[in-house]
Design a protein around this motif. Structure first.
Motif, mmCIF file in Angstrom:
data_model
loop_
_atom_site.group_PDB
_atom_site.id
_atom_site.type_symbol
_atom_site.label_atom_id
_atom_site.label_comp_id
_atom_site.label_asym_id
_atom_site.label_seq_id
_atom_site.Cartn_x
_atom_site.Cartn_y
_atom_site.Cartn_z
ATOM 1 N N GLY A 1 0.815 -1.201 0.000
ATOM 2 C CA GLY A 1 0.000 0.000 0.000
ATOM 3 C C GLY A 1 0.852 1.254 0.000
ATOM 4 O O GLY A 1 2.072 1.206 -0.120
ATOM 5 N N CYS A 2 0.189 2.361 0.125
ATOM 6 C CA CYS A 2 0.842 3.668 0.110
ATOM 7 C C CYS A 2 1.468 3.945 1.479
ATOM 8 O O CYS A 2 0.771 3.920 2.504
ATOM 9 C CB CYS A 2 -0.193 4.738 -0.230
ATOM 10 N N ALA A 3 2.763 4.215 1.489
ATOM 11 C CA ALA A 3 3.463 4.502 2.745
ATOM 12 C C ALA A 3 2.863 5.711 3.457
ATOM 13 O O ALA A 3 2.862 5.775 4.688
ATOM 14 C CB ALA A 3 4.946 4.742 2.477
ATOM 15 N N PHE A 4 2.319 6.645 2.686
ATOM 16 C CA PHE A 4 1.724 7.844 3.277
ATOM 17 C C PHE A 4 0.382 7.533 3.925
ATOM 18 O O PHE A 4 0.093 8.004 5.020
ATOM 19 C CB PHE A 4 1.602 8.948 2.228
ATOM 20 N N MET A 5 -0.435 6.736 3.251
ATOM 21 C CA MET A 5 -1.705 6.325 3.859
ATOM 22 C C MET A 5 -1.443 5.488 5.103
ATOM 23 O O MET A 5 -2.141 5.627 6.113
ATOM 24 C CB MET A 5 -2.540 5.538 2.856
ATOM 25 N N ASN A 6 -0.428 4.627 5.016
ATOM 26 C CA ASN A 6 -0.076 3.811 6.176
ATOM 27 C C ASN A 6 0.353 4.697 7.346
ATOM 28 O O ASN A 6 -0.067 4.482 8.488
ATOM 29 C CB ASN A 6 1.049 2.838 5.824
ATOM 30 N N ALA A 7 1.175 5.694 7.057
ATOM 31 C CA ALA A 7 1.633 6.610 8.111
ATOM 32 C C ALA A 7 0.459 7.392 8.689
ATOM 33 O O ALA A 7 0.365 7.569 9.909
ATOM 34 C CB ALA A 7 2.683 7.572 7.559
ATOM 35 N N PHE A 8 -0.426 7.843 7.829
ATOM 36 C CA PHE A 8 -1.580 8.607 8.310
ATOM 37 C C PHE A 8 -2.474 7.731 9.177
ATOM 38 O O PHE A 8 -2.942 8.155 10.237
ATOM 39 C CB PHE A 8 -2.374 9.187 7.140
ATOM 40 N N GLY A 9 -2.704 6.484 8.740
ATOM 41 C CA GLY A 9 -3.540 5.575 9.510
ATOM 42 C C GLY A 9 -2.974 5.287 10.891
ATOM 43 O O GLY A 9 -3.710 5.201 11.869
ATOM 44 N N GLU A 10 -1.671 5.150 10.968
ATOM 45 C CA GLU A 10 -1.035 4.845 12.250
ATOM 46 C C GLU A 10 -0.802 6.071 13.112
ATOM 47 O O GLU A 10 -0.969 6.015 14.327
ATOM 48 C CB GLU A 10 0.327 4.189 12.017
ATOM 49 N N LEU A 11 -0.369 7.166 12.482
ATOM 50 C CA LEU A 11 0.153 8.292 13.258
ATOM 51 C C LEU A 11 -0.582 9.612 13.048
ATOM 52 O O LEU A 11 -0.348 10.558 13.789
ATOM 53 C CB LEU A 11 1.639 8.500 12.910
ATOM 54 N N GLY A 12 -1.425 9.682 12.026
ATOM 55 C CA GLY A 12 -2.065 10.953 11.689
ATOM 56 C C GLY A 12 -2.911 11.551 12.792
ATOM 57 O O GLY A 12 -2.998 12.762 12.931
ATOM 58 N N GLY A 13 -3.505 10.686 13.614
ATOM 59 C CA GLY A 13 -4.353 11.180 14.699
ATOM 60 C C GLY A 13 -3.576 11.707 15.891
ATOM 61 O O GLY A 13 -4.109 12.480 16.687
ATOM 62 N N THR A 14 -2.320 11.306 16.009
ATOM 63 C CA THR A 14 -1.536 11.721 17.175
ATOM 64 C C THR A 14 -0.365 12.627 16.815
ATOM 65 O O THR A 14 0.225 13.237 17.705
ATOM 66 C CB THR A 14 -0.976 10.491 17.924
#
Length: 195
Positions: free
Chosen positions: A101-114
């Motif tokens: 998948g997209c590394a950016f979507m993955n980062a957002f899913g994991e870390l975007g909220g915090t």
């Protein structure tokens, strides 16, 4: 190894580990070991894990831009083919053995909220892609609204391919893009670039 070599070793290891396992799952000790540097050197190069994640995402952004621009350049001068080339790039990427998948979507899913900083980086990356698509749409003489539609198809294909592990999502997105492009440009008959 000098500082630049050590920095690249850390980023290479981080990119691979984060993409395979996730950002939160990879600790500094695992990263240090994979990069072949001491923990002290790792923290000298990158004072925090967030610094490493930012640097990895910057590299991924540059890699993505090169990959897309290269695919579009391969399409030649036909503006329709240039628009559709984006989906051929996705198809090659989705077919890679290590596609997660997209590394950016993955980062957002994991870390975007915090992490507002990570969320900002991801948003800027996605906005950059939309701006690129807008330039291609302008070259094609199509309405500006087509750029957002084509971008959404590409983004949706990335999510679908990652979740389903099926690279066919790119071809499906490309087929939908053809319909949108033809409707937007009044080209209801397939051009030679359609093949």
């Amino acid at each position: 190894m000098n500082s630049e070599e050590a920095r690249q070793a850390v980023l290479d290891a981080a990119e691979e580990l984060y993409y395979a396992k996730g950002y939160a799952a990879v600790g500094m000790d695992e990263l240090r070991s994979a990069a072949g540097v001491s923990l002290k050197r790792l923290y000298t190069l990158f004072p925090s894990k967030d610094d490493i994640i930012r640097a990895v995402l910057e590299r991924k952004h540059e890699e993505w831009e090169r990959m897309v621009a290269g695919g579009v350049a391969e399409a030649g001068d036909d503006v329709r083919a240039r628009l559709l080339a984006v989906y051929r790039v996705l198809e090659r990427w989705f077919g890679a053995d290590d596609f997660r998948g997209c590394a950016f979507m993955n980062a957002f899913g994991e870390l975007g909220g915090t992490s507002p900083e990570i969320a900002r980086i991801v948003r800027e990356h996605k906005a950059s892609f939309q701006e690129y698509m807008a330039r291609l749409v302008t070259e094609a003489g199509a309405p500006a609204s087509l750029a957002a539609q084509l971008s959404i198809l590409a983004e949706g294909a990335q999510s679908t391919a990652a979740i389903s592990a099926d690279p066919a999502a790119a071809a499906q997105a490309r087929a939908a893009a053809e319909v949108l492009i033809d409707a937007a440009t009044g080209n209801l008959v397939a051009s030679p670039a359609h093949a």
